[in-house]
Design an enzyme around this catalytic site. Structure first.
Site, short mmCIF file in Angstrom:
data_model
loop_
_atom_site.label_atom_id
_atom_site.label_comp_id
_atom_site.label_asym_id
_atom_site.label_seq_id
_atom_site.Cartn_x
_atom_site.Cartn_y
_atom_site.Cartn_z
N SER A 37 0.80 -1.23 0.00
CA SER A 37 0.00 0.00 0.00
C SER A 37 0.83 1.27 0.00
CB SER A 37 -0.94 0.01 1.21
OG SER A 37 -0.20 -0.13 2.39
N ASP A 314 -4.17 7.57 8.09
CA ASP A 314 -5.19 6.68 8.65
C ASP A 314 -4.66 5.74 9.73
OD1 ASP A 314 -3.58 5.10 7.15
OD2 ASP A 314 -5.11 4.47 5.71
N HIS A 317 -0.95 4.63 6.89
CA HIS A 317 -0.39 5.28 5.71
C HIS A 317 -0.16 6.76 5.96
CE1 HIS A 317 -2.90 1.80 4.50
NE2 HIS A 317 -1.75 1.47 3.92
#
Ligand SMILES: *[C@@H]1O[C@H](CO)[C@@H](O)[C@H](O)[C@H]1NC(C)=O
Ligand SMILES: *[C@@H]1O[C@H](CO)[C@@H](O)[C@H](O)[C@H]1NC(C)=O
Ligand SMILES: *[C@@H]1O[C@H](CO)[C@@H](O)[C@H](O)[C@H]1NC(C)=O
Ligand SMILES: *[C@@H]1O[C@H](CO)[C@@H](O)[C@H](O)[C@H]1NC(C)=O
Length: 352
Positions: A37, A314, A317
């Site tokens: 990610s 979040d 990230h």
């Protein structure tokens, strides 16, 4: 041998900005990216339909398949090389692969994990790359419309970027001896680099692992009585895992340079810039680095008022503001080995 060595020593030492002036930039025509990610630009959301506001709001004005309010480091890398943002391999709509493909998927690990909801570990990503390359070659051979595809020669002139390992490391933290997992992680990692090299990849840009002990979300998983913390509130044992991994990764890169003589492999110390921002958060105008901007409340994702004052988007990230700072520090090569800017990352490092 002697002649070669002398030749090497006369051209080898290239450090910092001044010497770069004499070197030509690489004219990378494409980027092929592999990872999780940290560099996923749409795969996870394409596969799981999981991108929703406020993701993407700051820069794209809408969800953009990225786990952030805006751009990721990979986006700033593309900008720096004068290339468009990368389309995800798993994204079917609006894709244009003429200047590269992003194979990264949120949640991806280096190693195959049987109990992982995300099957796209690094070995699968490189297999997808093979398939992509074979299909592009076929389409050219058939004289098909290739206006959204890279040219064949781009495969050998591309920058191959890899940012992965964090998900393996976090999982390892729940095992008795996490660091025992590192050699296996790195063997699989090296396999992927060899694989891309056999396929014609020559310039590699490899990010080391960020400080997993500083990710706000991981504070939920730890037993506060058993763990110790540094002055920034990061979990020592978790960051020690990262640091040991990075040390062994750097050794592995040195070995790969010897093994793959035509490869230019740049090792990029992302840990230092991420940890540096966390340590200097206050001076740089950021709020408590262990806080994050978004929250999931009563089924709705809410965000903080000013995302650019947060490091974490979040909990896992980073915000666009943090990513921009990271990119600024790494793209000029000041945290790389060899210390060349990304525009020059095709020049081989000669180990004497
Ligand atoms: C190829 O496809 C694009 C749209 O995807 C189109 O704009 C272009 O005209 C096509 N080129 C040819 C030669 O058919
Ligand atoms: C794909 O992107 C490239 C670079 O931005 C652009 O030149 C090309 O026209 C695009 N192709 C199509 C079919 O939109
Ligand atoms: C945390 O660790 C302490 C000391 O080992 C133990 O007594 C306690 O039960 C643990 N707490 C949780 C929630 O596991
Ligand atoms: C690279 O950029 C960083 C951040 O802007 C800066 O601190 C550093 O001095 C630069 N290094 C070089 C070699 O230009």
């Amino acid at each position: 041998m002697l002649v070669l060595a002398m030749f090497a020593s006369s051209v080898a030492i290239v450090v910092g900005g001044a010497e770069v002036k004499g070197m030509s930039p690489c004219s990378f025509s494409a980027i092929f990216n592999f990872g999780d990610s940290n560099s996923d630009t749409g795969a996870y959301s394409a596969a799981l339909g999981a991108s929703r506001l406020p993701d993407g709001k700051t820069f794209f004005g809408k969800p953009a398949g990225r786990a952030s309010d805006g751009r990721l480091i990979i986006d700033f890398m593309a900008e720096q090389l004068g290339l468009p943002y990368l389309s995800s391999y798993l994204n079917s709509l609006g894709t244009n692969y003429s200047h590269g493909v992003n194979f990264a998927v949120g949640g991806a690990t280096i190693r195959r994990m049987n109990d992982q909801p995300i099957p796209f570990y690094l070995g699968i990503q490189t297999t997808q790359y093979d398939q992509f390359k074979a299909r592009v070659t076929n389409l050219y051979n058939q004289g098909k419309n290739t206006s959204r595809l890279p040219r064949i020669e781009h495969f050998s002139k591309a920058l191959y970027t890899i940012d992965i390992g964090q998900n393996d490391a976090v999982r390892a933290m729940f095992l008795h001896n996490p660091q025992e997992q590192i050699p296996d992680m790195l063997n699989q990692f090296a396999q992927a680099v060899r694989h891309l090299y056999r396929q014609g990849g020559r310039a590699f840009w490899i990010h080391n692992m960020g400080p997993i002990g500083c990710l706000p979300i991981n504070q939920n998983f730890i037993n506060r009585t058993e763990e110790s913390f540094d002055q920034n509130g990061c979990t020592n044992r978790w960051n020690a895992m990262t640091l040991e991994y990075n040390k062994q990764l750097k050794d592995k890169v040195i070995k790969l340079r010897r093994e793959l003589p035509q490869a230019a492999i740049t090792y990029v110390d992302v840990y230092t810039v991420k940890y540096g921002l966390i340590r200097n958060a206050k001076n740089l105008g950021f709020t408590n680095p262990l806080k994050h901007c978004t929250r999931h409340l009563e089924g709705i994702n809410r965000q903080c008022t000013i995302p650019s004052t947060y490091i974490s988007w979040d909990g896992t990230h980073y915000t666009e503001a943090a990513n921009r700072l990271f990119a600024k520090s790494i793209l000029n090569g000041s945290l790389s080995d060899p210390p060349l800017p990304i525009t020059h990352a095709c020049h081989k490092h000669v180990t004497l």
